[in-house]
Design a protein around this motif. Sequence first.
Motif, PDB file in Angstrom:
ATOM      1  N   VAL A   6       0.890  -1.186  -0.085  1.00  0.00           N
ATOM      2  CA  VAL A   6       0.078   0.125  -0.028  1.00  0.00           C
ATOM      3  C   VAL A   6       1.003   1.304  -0.018  1.00  0.00           C
ATOM      4  O   VAL A   6       1.946   1.245   0.652  1.00  0.00           O
ATOM      5  CB  VAL A   6      -0.946   0.137   1.275  1.00  0.00           C
ATOM      6  CG1 VAL A   6      -1.876  -1.126   1.116  1.00  0.00           C
ATOM      7  CG2 VAL A   6      -0.164   0.115   2.529  1.00  0.00           C
ATOM      8  N   THR A   7       0.499   2.135  -0.591  1.00  0.00           N
ATOM      9  CA  THR A   7       1.147   3.512  -0.678  1.00  0.00           C
ATOM     10  C   THR A   7       0.360   4.523  -0.627  1.00  0.00           C
ATOM     11  O   THR A   7      -1.139   4.712  -0.902  1.00  0.00           O
ATOM     12  CB  THR A   7       2.122   3.672  -2.121  1.00  0.00           C
ATOM     13  OG1 THR A   7       2.647   4.819  -2.044  1.00  0.00           O
ATOM     14  CG2 THR A   7       1.206   3.671  -3.330  1.00  0.00           C
ATOM     15  N   CYS A   8       0.700   6.035  -0.203  1.00  0.00           N
ATOM     16  CA  CYS A   8      -0.110   7.132   0.091  1.00  0.00           C
ATOM     17  C   CYS A   8       0.824   8.241  -0.226  1.00  0.00           C
ATOM     18  O   CYS A   8       1.887   7.956   0.059  1.00  0.00           O
ATOM     19  CB  CYS A   8      -1.096   7.189   1.160  1.00  0.00           C
ATOM     20  SG  CYS A   8      -0.212   7.721   2.733  1.00  0.00           S
ATOM     21  N   ASP A 152       7.033  -3.743  11.382  1.00  0.00           N
ATOM     22  CA  ASP A 152       5.729  -4.468  10.978  1.00  0.00           C
ATOM     23  C   ASP A 152       4.525  -3.415  11.348  1.00  0.00           C
ATOM     24  O   ASP A 152       4.147  -3.279  12.450  1.00  0.00           O
ATOM     25  CB  ASP A 152       5.653  -5.685  11.955  1.00  0.00           C
ATOM     26  CG  ASP A 152       4.564  -6.426  11.959  1.00  0.00           C
ATOM     27  OD1 ASP A 152       3.479  -6.165  11.227  1.00  0.00           O
ATOM     28  OD2 ASP A 152       4.253  -7.265  12.661  1.00  0.00           O
ATOM     29  N   VAL A 153       3.971  -2.991  10.298  1.00  0.00           N
ATOM     30  CA  VAL A 153       2.814  -1.922  10.485  1.00  0.00           C
ATOM     31  C   VAL A 153       1.554  -2.554  10.974  1.00  0.00           C
ATOM     32  O   VAL A 153       0.869  -1.960  11.658  1.00  0.00           O
ATOM     33  CB  VAL A 153       2.672  -1.323   9.201  1.00  0.00           C
ATOM     34  CG1 VAL A 153       3.954  -0.443   8.617  1.00  0.00           C
ATOM     35  CG2 VAL A 153       2.045  -2.131   8.048  1.00  0.00           C
ATOM     36  N   GLY A 184       3.562  -9.585   6.248  1.00  0.00           N
ATOM     37  CA  GLY A 184       2.270  -9.511   5.001  1.00  0.00           C
ATOM     38  C   GLY A 184       1.749  -8.266   4.336  1.00  0.00           C
ATOM     39  O   GLY A 184       0.997  -8.103   3.617  1.00  0.00           O
ATOM     40  N   VAL A 185       2.378  -7.085   5.033  1.00  0.00           N
ATOM     41  CA  VAL A 185       1.963  -5.652   4.387  1.00  0.00           C
ATOM     42  C   VAL A 185       3.197  -4.946   4.367  1.00  0.00           C
ATOM     43  O   VAL A 185       4.104  -4.747   5.235  1.00  0.00           O
ATOM     44  CB  VAL A 185       1.020  -4.901   5.565  1.00  0.00           C
ATOM     45  CG1 VAL A 185       0.746  -3.450   4.974  1.00  0.00           C
ATOM     46  CG2 VAL A 185      -0.373  -5.671   5.736  1.00  0.00           C
ATOM     47  N   ILE A 224      -7.123   1.637   3.287  1.00  0.00           N
ATOM     48  CA  ILE A 224      -8.103   1.151   4.152  1.00  0.00           C
ATOM     49  C   ILE A 224      -7.978  -0.271   3.979  1.00  0.00           C
ATOM     50  O   ILE A 224      -8.998  -0.728   5.256  1.00  0.00           O
ATOM     51  CB  ILE A 224      -9.355   1.889   3.492  1.00  0.00           C
ATOM     52  CG1 ILE A 224     -10.636   1.712   4.398  1.00  0.00           C
ATOM     53  CG2 ILE A 224      -9.699   1.430   2.003  1.00  0.00           C
ATOM     54  CD1 ILE A 224     -10.480   2.801   5.418  1.00  0.00           C
ATOM     55  N   ASP A 225      -7.427  -1.077   3.020  1.00  0.00           N
ATOM     56  CA  ASP A 225      -7.741  -2.411   3.162  1.00  0.00           C
ATOM     57  C   ASP A 225      -6.938  -3.147   4.407  1.00  0.00           C
ATOM     58  O   ASP A 225      -7.348  -4.369   4.547  1.00  0.00           O
ATOM     59  CB  ASP A 225      -7.392  -2.900   1.818  1.00  0.00           C
ATOM     60  CG  ASP A 225      -8.262  -2.530   0.698  1.00  0.00           C
ATOM     61  OD1 ASP A 225      -9.425  -2.321   0.951  1.00  0.00           O
ATOM     62  OD2 ASP A 225      -7.675  -2.384  -0.616  1.00  0.00           O
ATOM     63  N   ILE A 226      -5.922  -2.576   4.685  1.00  0.00           N
ATOM     64  CA  ILE A 226      -5.070  -3.125   5.681  1.00  0.00           C
ATOM     65  C   ILE A 226      -5.820  -2.997   7.103  1.00  0.00           C
ATOM     66  O   ILE A 226      -5.113  -3.667   7.951  1.00  0.00           O
ATOM     67  CB  ILE A 226      -3.578  -2.595   5.574  1.00  0.00           C
ATOM     68  CG1 ILE A 226      -3.466  -1.333   5.926  1.00  0.00           C
ATOM     69  CG2 ILE A 226      -3.057  -3.120   4.335  1.00  0.00           C
ATOM     70  CD1 ILE A 226      -2.017  -0.862   6.154  1.00  0.00           C
ATOM     71  N   VAL A 227      -6.631  -1.970   7.368  1.00  0.00           N
ATOM     72  CA  VAL A 227      -7.369  -1.944   8.598  1.00  0.00           C
ATOM     73  C   VAL A 227      -7.560  -3.224   9.324  1.00  0.00           C
ATOM     74  O   VAL A 227      -7.311  -3.396  10.503  1.00  0.00           O
ATOM     75  CB  VAL A 227      -7.974  -0.763   8.684  1.00  0.00           C
ATOM     76  CG1 VAL A 227      -8.913  -0.666  10.024  1.00  0.00           C
ATOM     77  CG2 VAL A 227      -7.524   0.566   8.133  1.00  0.00           C
ATOM     78  N   PRO A 228      -8.427  -4.037   8.686  1.00  0.00           N
ATOM     79  CA  PRO A 228      -8.691  -5.417   9.493  1.00  0.00           C
ATOM     80  C   PRO A 228      -7.556  -5.896   9.743  1.00  0.00           C
ATOM     81  O   PRO A 228      -7.625  -6.978  10.304  1.00  0.00           O
ATOM     82  CB  PRO A 228      -9.569  -6.094   8.349  1.00  0.00           C
ATOM     83  CG  PRO A 228     -10.172  -4.848   7.456  1.00  0.00           C
ATOM     84  CD  PRO A 228      -8.853  -3.877   7.289  1.00  0.00           C
ATOM     85  N   LEU A 229      -6.348  -5.981   9.089  1.00  0.00           N
ATOM     86  CA  LEU A 229      -5.287  -6.774   9.593  1.00  0.00           C
ATOM     87  C   LEU A 229      -4.376  -6.056  10.567  1.00  0.00           C
ATOM     88  O   LEU A 229      -3.502  -6.776  11.046  1.00  0.00           O
ATOM     89  CB  LEU A 229      -4.381  -6.799   8.237  1.00  0.00           C
ATOM     90  CG  LEU A 229      -4.881  -7.205   6.882  1.00  0.00           C
ATOM     91  CD1 LEU A 229      -3.851  -7.179   5.921  1.00  0.00           C
ATOM     92  CD2 LEU A 229      -5.500  -8.654   7.129  1.00  0.00           C
TER      93      LEU A 229
END
Length: 234
Positions: A6-8, A152-153, A184-185, A224-229
Amino acid sequence: MKMKVVTCWDDAPVNDIRLVDILRRHEAKATFNLNPGLMHPELRGTNRWLAPGEHLRCYNGFIPAKLSQKDVAEIYEGFELASHCWQHELPGQCPDTEWIRSALDARHFCEDVMQRPCLGFAWPCGISTPSTIALLREHGFAYGRTTNNAADVTDCAEPLALSSNCHFMARDFWDRYEAARKTGVFYFWGHSYELYEYDPLWRQLENMIAEISADPDAEWANVIDIVPLLRKKS
């Protein structure tokens, strides 16, 4: 399972036009963090270099111009948007009530443009306070990206004070990328104006994006997709 990448990118400079072209060519996802109050409603600015004797806010002598508000829907079509405050307001430099209004105004602008929820946030200059974190939570923001680095984010006790793995120009970028396979992220961020209009730097970025896209064990995702992780390690 593939590593999510992911990137922003912050501040909506005109250089984002070149950036989104690169991202689209390589089918990469990204989130763009906007401060709409610093954007002219109609006119797009032009990059320039600081003139002798001038004393203006700049980046190493480079004065990045902003996109206009009317550019946003077209330029960022297909990408995610997030709040970066209305005018890049810093927590603690104005009353919290004014600060959260700024964060929400930017969010509502993004939602009006995209016609979907935009629940992400990037802290201006990476600065937060306990009270402003609480306000983001109260108003339903899903995460708040800081400028802190973490190996590890996903080891994250507070999603509203989310670390990334590194800045996109970090010297150890690829070392951090490889290490993130275990978690994994992989999350990186930056400002497109940091590439100036210098073609060798832009080629370097495109090669980076292309290499990630070609990695069979990685897949692009939105922040936003990594929030559940995210999880607090015991």
